[in-house]
Design a protein around this motif. Sequence first.
Motif: not given
Length: 631
Positions: A138-147, A164-169
């Motif tokens: 639900g937060r820190d999209f990049e951490i999920a990508v790393q995992k 859920k974090e629409p202002k990020k690539l």
Amino acid sequence: MCGIVGYIGSREATPVLLDGLKRLEYRGYDSAGIATVSDGINIIKAVGRIAALEKKLLDNSLFGTVGIAHTRWATHGEPSEVNAHPHTDSEGNIAIAHNGIIENYRSLKQLLQKEGHTFRSATDTEVIAHLIERYYEGRDFEIAVQKALAQLEGTYGLVAICTKEPKKLVVARNGSPIVIGVAQGEFFVASDAAALLPYTRNVVYLEDGEMAVVTKDGYRTMTLDNKDVKKEVEKITWDLEMIEKGGFPHFMLKEIYEQPQSIRNLLGGKIKKNETDVRMRCLQNGFPEHVSRIDAIKILACGTSWHAGLVGAFLMEKLLKVPVTCEQASEFRYRQPVMVPNSLAVSVSQSGETADTKGAAQLAKKLGAYSMGIVNVVGSTIARMVDGGVYLHAGPEIGVASTKAFSSQVVAFSLLNLGLSHFMDQRQPLADGTKRIPDKDALKIVHELLSLPEKIERVLQTVYHKDTGDGIVQQIAREYKNTNNFLYLGRGYNYPIALEGALKLKEISYIHAEGYSAAEMKHGPIALIDRNMPVVIIAPHDSEEPESYKKIASNAEEVRARGGRIIAVVNEGDDEISKMAEWVIEVPNTLAHLVPVLATVPLQLLAYEIAVLRGHDPDKPRNLAKSVTVE
Ligand code: F6R
């Protein structure tokens, strides 16, 4: 090859993404798609040209200032809308565009399916979206990508978005390029700088093992385990045409240099160091019960693919211990051939669309053969027609003269041979109970296959000097650029290489060249030899058949005695044939059946260099088409 584009900023993303995709069209693709984030993720995909996607977008506008896009060159799963990127997770909250190949996707997919994830496509990419979903809290999209990335084996360049974090690539790279374009208040992402050029020349290149989080206000670069990495912003000085060709003057040269990577792509996931098993889907679950044995093999192909087929035939007959013949598809299909019962027909084609190979494959099937393909273009007609087979994963070959497909085809035969030997040992054991390929030999083959890409890199570095122009191949090309004839000689596995070297020279430099078996020379062509005749002798040592080297050394003597000017392709450290030669091109040692891969590289380069010196465009030789779809 696939292409990635991403945008984040204040403009509408779709026109920028479409424009970027168009600039990547030259790389070849079979389908394309765009996703933007506004109220959720909205995706439009189309099979075929970007124009088809553009047309769909007229009826279904995609709004949003953040988006990703992709052109797909199929590797897993046929070209179709459902297989086109971007791919999403089960809930449609995460979308991803990916280049590369995920080798362990099948086991990951099974695991995720057990956990309740619903898959829609046949691609390897989709597992990444589901894996990210699995780890997202639900937060820190990049951490999920790393995992998620930590679970992957294989290569990737990717860009992901999340509702859920629409202002990020989030972008990441491991083995497949990613570049970030930096501008005022907006950022771009691409797999190839060509897509960014109209918007910015300031770029940050990610290295393998790096990722970045990009917002409209800036970006953070880090390692895949979340340690900050400081990156320089570089300035692009190339023009668009140079970028399309990756800095090479022609696609042909670029594709010659891509051979280490294309072979890595083919081997990836299929063999592992110190293991004799070959993981090829066509063998693991491809053979139906009724194929209980293989009593004969017929290889069917045209042109360069036929040359690779000849290498394959020599190898298979030697190791599998059944009769194997390699036929020119155009001859085979019109001469009422007989197929013995329990025949396997292997059709070899880069394009998968060559009319004669298609016709021959159809005929072999009609005559009762179990049919396999060795094909580069996924979803092509031949690939769809055969019962099973191997994809080369060499990426699109744009230069008309085939180069990287050839070396991959030779390697594919080696893999197929290993795989078939296991199958045949089980279903039709040899009378004396021995294995067709003893484990120690299989391990040696695996070891040599895995070291081939590096050896090709060595050949490229030593024989051709891109920057100074003084490599041995370039010197030879200058010497012989005005000659009218060339002779290429080889024996055994190198006889097809003599044919291939001559074909490459003929088709792009328009010099008459003959490829001949060195052993056959005394039956006629020796009459051609005089002091004006350059003779390329392909003679690396064959440790398995030392007699063969001695024989070709005698052939070299015969050429020299008649004044022929010898260009020898030999192993590093050769001290016999090289003494007779005017020019010596050295290649590293490897197994006899893999020598063709190494020995062909300098011959491709020689043909290329001579063509350029004679003022011809090697990418578009006269009278030739890339894919011969007529008989
Ligand atoms: C030569 C060349 C052709 C092709 C032949 C078969 O450089 O490219 O000889 O090898 O036309 O094409 P595919 O492999 O597409 O069936």
